[in-house]
Write a protein that holds these residues in place. Structure first.
Motif, PDB file in Angstrom:
ATOM      1  N   MET A 155      47.708 -25.350 -45.394  1.00 50.01           N
ATOM      2  CA  MET A 155      46.275 -25.430 -45.102  1.00 50.01           C
ATOM      3  C   MET A 155      46.042 -25.755 -43.624  1.00 50.01           C
ATOM      4  O   MET A 155      44.938 -25.633 -43.122  1.00 50.01           O
ATOM      5  N   GLN A 156      47.091 -26.197 -42.947  1.00 50.71           N
ATOM      6  CA  GLN A 156      46.923 -26.599 -41.545  1.00 50.71           C
ATOM      7  C   GLN A 156      47.987 -25.899 -40.697  1.00 50.71           C
ATOM      8  O   GLN A 156      49.081 -26.425 -40.495  1.00 50.71           O
ATOM      9  N   ASP A 157      47.679 -24.685 -40.241  1.00 49.92           N
ATOM     10  CA  ASP A 157      48.637 -23.884 -39.471  1.00 49.92           C
ATOM     11  C   ASP A 157      48.904 -24.596 -38.135  1.00 49.92           C
ATOM     12  O   ASP A 157      48.013 -24.723 -37.299  1.00 49.92           O
ATOM     13  N   SER A 203      32.550 -21.061 -37.364  1.00 46.89           N
ATOM     14  CA  SER A 203      32.755 -22.455 -37.779  1.00 46.89           C
ATOM     15  C   SER A 203      34.209 -22.925 -37.635  1.00 46.89           C
ATOM     16  O   SER A 203      34.553 -24.007 -38.096  1.00 46.89           O
ATOM     17  N   HIS A 204      35.065 -22.108 -37.012  1.00 46.52           N
ATOM     18  CA  HIS A 204      36.464 -22.524 -36.827  1.00 46.52           C
ATOM     19  C   HIS A 204      36.917 -22.353 -35.387  1.00 46.52           C
ATOM     20  O   HIS A 204      36.770 -21.280 -34.812  1.00 46.52           O
ATOM     21  N   GLU A 205      37.479 -23.414 -34.846  1.00 44.92           N
ATOM     22  CA  GLU A 205      38.060 -23.394 -33.501  1.00 44.92           C
ATOM     23  C   GLU A 205      39.536 -23.756 -33.623  1.00 44.92           C
ATOM     24  O   GLU A 205      39.942 -24.360 -34.621  1.00 44.92           O
ATOM     25  N   ASN A 206      40.339 -23.449 -32.592  1.00 47.36           N
ATOM     26  CA  ASN A 206      41.729 -23.912 -32.643  1.00 47.36           C
ATOM     27  C   ASN A 206      41.856 -25.341 -32.088  1.00 47.36           C
ATOM     28  O   ASN A 206      42.857 -26.010 -32.284  1.00 47.36           O
TER      29      ASN A 206
HETATM   30  C1  FA5 Z   1      41.443 -32.886 -43.128  1.00 48.32           C
HETATM   31  O1  FA5 Z   1      41.754 -32.617 -41.982  1.00 48.32           O
HETATM   32  C2  FA5 Z   1      41.762 -34.215 -43.748  1.00 48.32           C
HETATM   33  N1  FA5 Z   1      42.708 -34.896 -42.919  1.00 48.32           N
HETATM   34  C3  FA5 Z   1      40.489 -35.004 -43.921  1.00 48.32           C
HETATM   35  C4  FA5 Z   1      40.614 -36.219 -44.792  1.00 48.32           C
HETATM   36  C5  FA5 Z   1      40.786 -37.454 -44.207  1.00 48.32           C
HETATM   37  C6  FA5 Z   1      40.555 -36.108 -46.164  1.00 48.32           C
HETATM   38  C7  FA5 Z   1      40.913 -38.588 -44.995  1.00 48.32           C
HETATM   39  C8  FA5 Z   1      40.665 -37.205 -46.959  1.00 48.32           C
HETATM   40  C9  FA5 Z   1      40.847 -38.434 -46.374  1.00 48.32           C
HETATM   41  P1  FA5 Z   1      40.099 -30.688 -43.464  1.00 48.32           P
HETATM   42  O2  FA5 Z   1      41.194 -29.781 -43.118  1.00 48.32           O
HETATM   43  O3  FA5 Z   1      39.162 -30.214 -44.523  1.00 48.32           O
HETATM   44  O4  FA5 Z   1      40.657 -32.104 -43.884  1.00 48.32           O
HETATM   45  O5  FA5 Z   1      39.256 -31.005 -42.160  1.00 48.32           O
HETATM   46  C10 FA5 Z   1      38.231 -31.961 -42.160  1.00 48.32           C
HETATM   47  C11 FA5 Z   1      37.032 -31.449 -41.385  1.00 48.32           C
HETATM   48  O6  FA5 Z   1      37.452 -31.063 -40.087  1.00 48.32           O
HETATM   49  C12 FA5 Z   1      36.418 -30.175 -41.979  1.00 48.32           C
HETATM   50  O7  FA5 Z   1      35.461 -30.514 -42.955  1.00 48.32           O
HETATM   51  C13 FA5 Z   1      35.786 -29.515 -40.767  1.00 48.32           C
HETATM   52  O8  FA5 Z   1      34.505 -30.065 -40.512  1.00 48.32           O
HETATM   53  C14 FA5 Z   1      36.719 -29.951 -39.648  1.00 48.32           C
HETATM   54  N2  FA5 Z   1      37.637 -28.832 -39.340  1.00 48.32           N
HETATM   55  C15 FA5 Z   1      38.784 -28.493 -39.962  1.00 48.32           C
HETATM   56  N3  FA5 Z   1      39.334 -27.408 -39.399  1.00 48.32           N
HETATM   57  C16 FA5 Z   1      38.503 -27.049 -38.385  1.00 48.32           C
HETATM   58  C17 FA5 Z   1      38.507 -25.995 -37.407  1.00 48.32           C
HETATM   59  N4  FA5 Z   1      39.489 -25.110 -37.329  1.00 48.32           N
HETATM   60  N5  FA5 Z   1      37.490 -25.931 -36.534  1.00 48.32           N
HETATM   61  C18 FA5 Z   1      36.496 -26.849 -36.579  1.00 48.32           C
HETATM   62  N6  FA5 Z   1      36.432 -27.859 -37.447  1.00 48.32           N
HETATM   63  C19 FA5 Z   1      37.415 -27.959 -38.353  1.00 48.32           C
END
Ligand code: FA5
Length: 342
Positions: A155-157, A203-206
């Motif tokens: 889920m996190q590349d 809605s996605h950035e690197n």
């Molecule tokens: C996490 O990163 C978990 N570590 C969050 C978490 C913390 C869960 C503690 C439970 C307890 P996720 O991958 O969904 O989860 O990212 C969290 C938020 O980061 C997203 O809801 C989104 O708002 C933001 N985010 C994630 N990826 C991106 C991206 N590529 N660009 C912009 N915002 C992003």
């Protein structure tokens, strides 16, 4: 010949002395030492000079050339120094104390929101902790219960570094370090820049900012989580915001949730922004998994805690009605004016 050379030298030195600019000096050099210069022509005509005289005259011409070159170098340095002094003199006349018009700039919308949330949480007794951008695999994944080959890693590349470390993919990477710092009850938030090898869209950035929160103490439950999230959102949006939880999966929380906020545009009635649902998906959260507490040196039989991971860009976009996340890193300042930050 000696006399002729002397005449050339005197005329040349006079012209060097008269020169007021480096460009003028160059003209003098070309006139005397250039390909068709007066001194060069004498050397060219050496064919007309007798064999006995030739070495002597050659020597005299070379000496004259050296003397002229020396004069040119000295004068050039002098003119350059004068030019610097003159420009410094002019610089003194610029008044740097005059206020710049329309160019003061502002804080970045993400910074504005981050600082606001920091103040809100600080007022509720939370500390603001620092995280690193380069992290160990252990802190980013293993310490939050995502071992090697766990599917959740997909889920996190991740951007891996050659030395085996990585650019942190989420602020959760700081959880273990913070738990070890306090070794027990704690209330902390930790904002930070995160990196993922994403396909970019609105809605996605690197490269993006998250703000993580964590509270650990005796008997911490989901109600505590709801309470703090509700207060934070109501403060940021300046009106009462309700929250709801839906089940969500993250290996580091159990139970895990997706937290939605009641739509701040329509108040929950349903509009274009919330796609008529009355709710906006805001952030994942949950109760910290006992294994994560244990790895952080905290006894899960004694303590429990909640954690949430807020996307700061998402919040800033909601607050300022920004429709494309890419604007935030674009360096194009035009989008700041309509949201009142320029
Ligand atoms: C996490 O990163 C978990 N570590 C969050 C978490 C913390 C869960 C503690 C439970 C307890 P996720 O991958 O969904 O989860 O990212 C969290 C938020 O980061 C997203 O809801 C989104 O708002 C933001 N985010 C994630 N990826 C991106 C991206 N590529 N660009 C912009 N915002 C992003």
């Amino acid at each position: 010949m000696k006399e002729e050379l002397n005449k050339i030298k005197l005329a040349c030195v006079q012209e060097i002395e008269n020169a007021r600019e480096v460009n003028g000096l160059e003209e003098v050099r070309v006139k005397y030492l250039g390909k068709k210069g007066e001194l060069t022509l004498i050397l060219r005509n050496m064919g007309n000079v007798s064999a006995e005289e030739r070495p002597l005259i050659g020597k005299m011409v070379n000496e004259t050339r050296e003397e002229i070159e020396k004069e040119l170098t000295t004068k050039k340095a002098k003119l350059e120094e004068e030019a610097i002094l003159k420009s410094l003199e002019n610089a003194k006349k610029i008044d740097f104390s005059i206020p710049a018009e329309d160019t003061l700039g502002s804080l970045h919308p993400i910074t504005v929101v981050q600082r606001e949330i920091e103040e809100i949480f600080k007022s509720m007794g939370f500390t603001v902790e620092e995280g690193f951008e380069v992290e160990s695999e252990y802190n980013n994944f293993e310490a939050v219960n995502v071992p090697k080959y766990h599917p959740a890693r997909d889920m996190q590349d991740t951007f891996w570094l050659e030395n085996g470390e990585l650019l942190k993919t989420h602020t959760s990477a700081a959880q273990n370090r913070i738990m070890r710092k306090y070794n027990g009850p704690l209330k902390a938030i930790f904002p930070g820049r995160c990196f993922r090898n994403e396909d970019l869209d609105a809605s996605h950035e690197n490269t993006f900012f998250q703000l993580e929160g964590m509270m650990i103490d005796k008997d911490i439950s989901v109600s505590n989580l709801i309470y703090f999230m509700k207060i934070m959102l109501s403060e940021v949006f300046g009106k009462e915001v309700n929250v709801r939880l839906r089940p969500g999966y993250f290996p580091f929380v159990e139970p895990g949730f997706e937290l939605d906020a009641s739509c701040m545009y329509c108040g929950g009635k349903g509009c274009k922004v919330c796609k008529n649902s009355g709710w906006i998906e805001l952030c994942p959260c949950g109760l910290i998994h006992p294994k994560v507490l244990e790895m952080g040196g905290i006894n899960p039989d004694e303590y429990s805690g909640f954690a949430f991971g807020l996307g700061l860009a998402r919040l800033a976009m909601m607050k300022y009605s920004i429709t494309d996340i890419r604007l935030l890193n674009s360096g194009d300042l035009r989008f700041l004016k309509p949201i009142g930050l320029n």
